[in-house]
Design an enzyme around this catalytic site. Structure first.
Site, PDB file in Angstrom:
ATOM      1  N   TYR A  86      41.511  24.082  50.688  1.00  0.00           N
ATOM      2  CA  TYR A  86      41.374  24.580  52.052  1.00  0.00           C
ATOM      3  C   TYR A  86      40.456  23.686  52.894  1.00  0.00           C
ATOM      4  O   TYR A  86      40.566  23.661  54.111  1.00  0.00           O
ATOM      5  CB  TYR A  86      40.779  25.997  52.048  1.00  0.00           C
ATOM      6  CG  TYR A  86      41.780  27.102  51.898  1.00  0.00           C
ATOM      7  CD1 TYR A  86      42.536  27.228  50.752  1.00  0.00           C
ATOM      8  CD2 TYR A  86      41.959  28.044  52.909  1.00  0.00           C
ATOM      9  CE1 TYR A  86      43.450  28.263  50.610  1.00  0.00           C
ATOM     10  CE2 TYR A  86      42.867  29.074  52.779  1.00  0.00           C
ATOM     11  CZ  TYR A  86      43.614  29.179  51.632  1.00  0.00           C
ATOM     12  OH  TYR A  86      44.521  30.205  51.492  1.00  0.00           O
ATOM     13  N   LYS A  97      44.015  25.594  36.253  1.00  0.00           N
ATOM     14  CA  LYS A  97      45.206  24.820  35.861  1.00  0.00           C
ATOM     15  C   LYS A  97      44.657  23.565  35.180  1.00  0.00           C
ATOM     16  O   LYS A  97      44.927  22.420  35.583  1.00  0.00           O
ATOM     17  CB  LYS A  97      46.037  24.509  37.123  1.00  0.00           C
ATOM     18  CG  LYS A  97      47.398  23.907  36.847  1.00  0.00           C
ATOM     19  CD  LYS A  97      48.418  24.873  36.267  1.00  0.00           C
ATOM     20  CE  LYS A  97      49.670  24.143  35.852  1.00  0.00           C
ATOM     21  NZ  LYS A  97      50.620  24.994  35.100  1.00  0.00           N
ATOM     22  N   ASP A 107      49.498  29.959  36.257  1.00  0.00           N
ATOM     23  CA  ASP A 107      50.901  30.398  36.189  1.00  0.00           C
ATOM     24  C   ASP A 107      51.056  31.563  35.207  1.00  0.00           C
ATOM     25  O   ASP A 107      51.788  32.524  35.466  1.00  0.00           O
ATOM     26  CB  ASP A 107      51.844  29.235  35.846  1.00  0.00           C
ATOM     27  CG  ASP A 107      51.358  28.365  34.694  1.00  0.00           C
ATOM     28  OD1 ASP A 107      50.219  28.569  34.217  1.00  0.00           O
ATOM     29  OD2 ASP A 107      52.127  27.490  34.255  1.00  0.00           O
ATOM     30  N   ASP A 121      43.885  33.023  46.730  1.00  0.00           N
ATOM     31  CA  ASP A 121      44.655  33.495  47.883  1.00  0.00           C
ATOM     32  C   ASP A 121      45.991  34.056  47.412  1.00  0.00           C
ATOM     33  O   ASP A 121      46.394  35.167  47.772  1.00  0.00           O
ATOM     34  CB  ASP A 121      44.887  32.329  48.859  1.00  0.00           C
ATOM     35  CG  ASP A 121      45.723  32.740  50.049  1.00  0.00           C
ATOM     36  OD1 ASP A 121      45.441  33.796  50.622  1.00  0.00           O
ATOM     37  OD2 ASP A 121      46.679  32.014  50.385  1.00  0.00           O
ATOM     38  N   ASP A 176      47.254  38.377  46.831  1.00  0.00           N
ATOM     39  CA  ASP A 176      48.413  38.986  47.495  1.00  0.00           C
ATOM     40  C   ASP A 176      49.316  39.617  46.440  1.00  0.00           C
ATOM     41  O   ASP A 176      49.814  40.732  46.606  1.00  0.00           O
ATOM     42  CB  ASP A 176      49.225  37.933  48.271  1.00  0.00           C
ATOM     43  CG  ASP A 176      48.864  37.891  49.747  1.00  0.00           C
ATOM     44  OD1 ASP A 176      47.693  38.133  50.074  1.00  0.00           O
ATOM     45  OD2 ASP A 176      49.760  37.608  50.568  1.00  0.00           O
TER      46      ASP A 176
HETATM   47  C1  IPM Z   1      43.440  35.439  53.460  1.00  0.00           C
HETATM   48  C2  IPM Z   1      44.391  34.810  54.458  1.00  0.00           C
HETATM   49  C3  IPM Z   1      43.797  33.496  54.946  1.00  0.00           C
HETATM   50  C4  IPM Z   1      43.624  32.592  53.755  1.00  0.00           C
HETATM   51  C5  IPM Z   1      44.610  32.796  56.053  1.00  0.00           C
HETATM   52  C6  IPM Z   1      44.867  33.709  57.229  1.00  0.00           C
HETATM   53  C7  IPM Z   1      43.965  31.498  56.484  1.00  0.00           C
HETATM   54  O1  IPM Z   1      45.651  34.630  53.907  1.00  0.00           O
HETATM   55  O2  IPM Z   1      42.317  35.797  53.863  1.00  0.00           O
HETATM   56  O3  IPM Z   1      43.806  35.576  52.302  1.00  0.00           O
HETATM   57  O4  IPM Z   1      44.571  31.888  53.359  1.00  0.00           O
HETATM   58  O5  IPM Z   1      42.530  32.569  53.188  1.00  0.00           O
HETATM   59 MN    MN Z   2      45.843  35.327  51.870  1.00  0.00          MN
END
Ligand code: IPM
Ligand code: MN
Length: 354
Positions: free
Chosen positions: A142, A189, A221, A245, A249
């Protein structure tokens, strides 16, 4: 107690869900006799529109002067389909994380008994899941060097970590594991990436300082697979920024809705509390988004930033009650009557003040 809180609503559904977290927090303050001073500040597309910068200096100063920060969401479709945009709302979030030194992103995944059937995963797989990701938030790909070569025909992003960056997030991981089931998983990884080998080497060198913690090292993975096959096998997981990240999710699916999971981003000076979901622009302004992730982020703020455990517990209790009684937004209503974002917030506030 006097609580000085910076309030960053951001974009999309951010302002709506933040309004509910404010309602609920104000009800808590009334009940427990606290004084909250909310200081609003601009971020994201809203800040670009107003002053041309997604994280203006004024916002930064407000954050620095606050005891904690409550944040909604960032992102706007006007920028998503324009790869040439010079400024983007997300840059504000990254700048904020970096400038405030918010290096540890705490993202829990747990299940609500009343929602076990909401997850696309089978009930017996997810029942009892209670894990926490510690995602490194101010390093890695990032923030590494990136650019274009060959007249734009080649692009690169680099993932860089220093030993001290790994150490400070790993320390948090070990300490959290000590407070929980003494199990820590380092996700990397290391069979391919040099930065992952540094992670693994650093965490391995720390094991002797935490003899009670059992550490496992797993490839990202494999974790992506096991997370949905056997989530109960995990407790505390530490990982670098991009892996964290993606995996968080994925993990949010376990709880049944993206609109449920809170998070804390902890730094040296301050900490920020935000839902893990995004700005959900399709729902913006419609009063339909689930405010619970933001409200539960406020609960994390009461507990972690202000050490107000009872207040945090009451928020979690009324959230559970709302789920049991199906006072929920349309993402959770299963075709039955659904409530609006603001109705859910008002119901929770009333319950708190009962
Ligand atoms: C999160 C979001 C952010 C990230 C984006 C919006 C830049 O997806 O907070 O997980 O990738 O960190
Ligand atoms: Mn995210």
């Amino acid at each position: 107690m006097k609580l000085n809180i910076a309030l960053l609503a951001g974009d999309g559904i951010g302002p709506e869900v933040i309004d509910q977290a404010v309602k609920v927090s104000n009800a808590i303050a009334k009940k427990f006799n606290h004084q909250i001073n909310w200081v609003k500040a601009l971020t994201g597309a809203a800040a670009i529109d107003a002053v041309g910068d997604p994280y203006p200096e004024e916002t930064h100063q407000i954050c620095l002067n606050a005891d904690a920060i409550l944040f909604g969401a960032i992102g706007d479709p006007r920028y998503d389909n324009d790869p040439s945009a010079k400024v983007r709302p997300e840059q504000g979030l990254l700048k904020m994380r970096k400038k405030l030194g918010l290096f540890a992103n705490v993202r829990p995944t747990f299940v609500f008994p009343s929602l076990l059937n909401k997850s696309p995963l089978k009930k017996d797989i997810i029942e009892g899941t209670d894990l926490v990701f510690l995602r490194e938030l101010t390093g890695g790909i990032y923030f590494g060097e990136r650019g274009r070569l060959d007249n734009g025909e080649t692009a690169y992003d680099t993932c860089t970590y220093t030993r001290s960056e790994v150490k400070r997030i790993a320390e948090k991981g070990f300490n959290l594991a000590m407070k929980r089931s003494k199990k820590l998983c380092c996700v990397d990884k290391a069979n391919v990436l040099e930065s992952s080998r540094l992670w693994r080497e650093t965490v391995q060198s720390m094991e002797k300082d935490y003899p009670e913690v059992t550490v496992s090292y797993e490839f990202v993975d494999a974790v992506a697979m096991r997370l949905v096959q056997w989530p109960k096998s995990y407790d505390v997981l530490i990982t670098e920024n991009l892996f964290g990240d993606i995996l968080t999710d994925e993990a949010s699916v376990i709880s049944g809705s993206m609109g449920l999971m809170p998070s804390a981003s902890v730094g040296l000076e301050t900490s920020l509390y935000e839902p893990i979901h995004g700005s959900y622009p399709q729902a913006a302004g419609k009063d339909i988004a689930n405010p619970l992730a933001t409200i539960l982020s406020a609960a994390m703020m009461f507990e972690d930033a202000f050490k107000l455990k009872e207040e945090a517990k009451l928020i979690r209790d009324v959230v559970n009650l709302s789920l049991e009684q199906l006072i929920v937004t349309e993402d959770l209503s299963e075709g039955k009557k659904s409530f609006s974002t603001s109705e859910v917030g008002s119901w929770l506030s009333n319950e708190i003040l009962k």
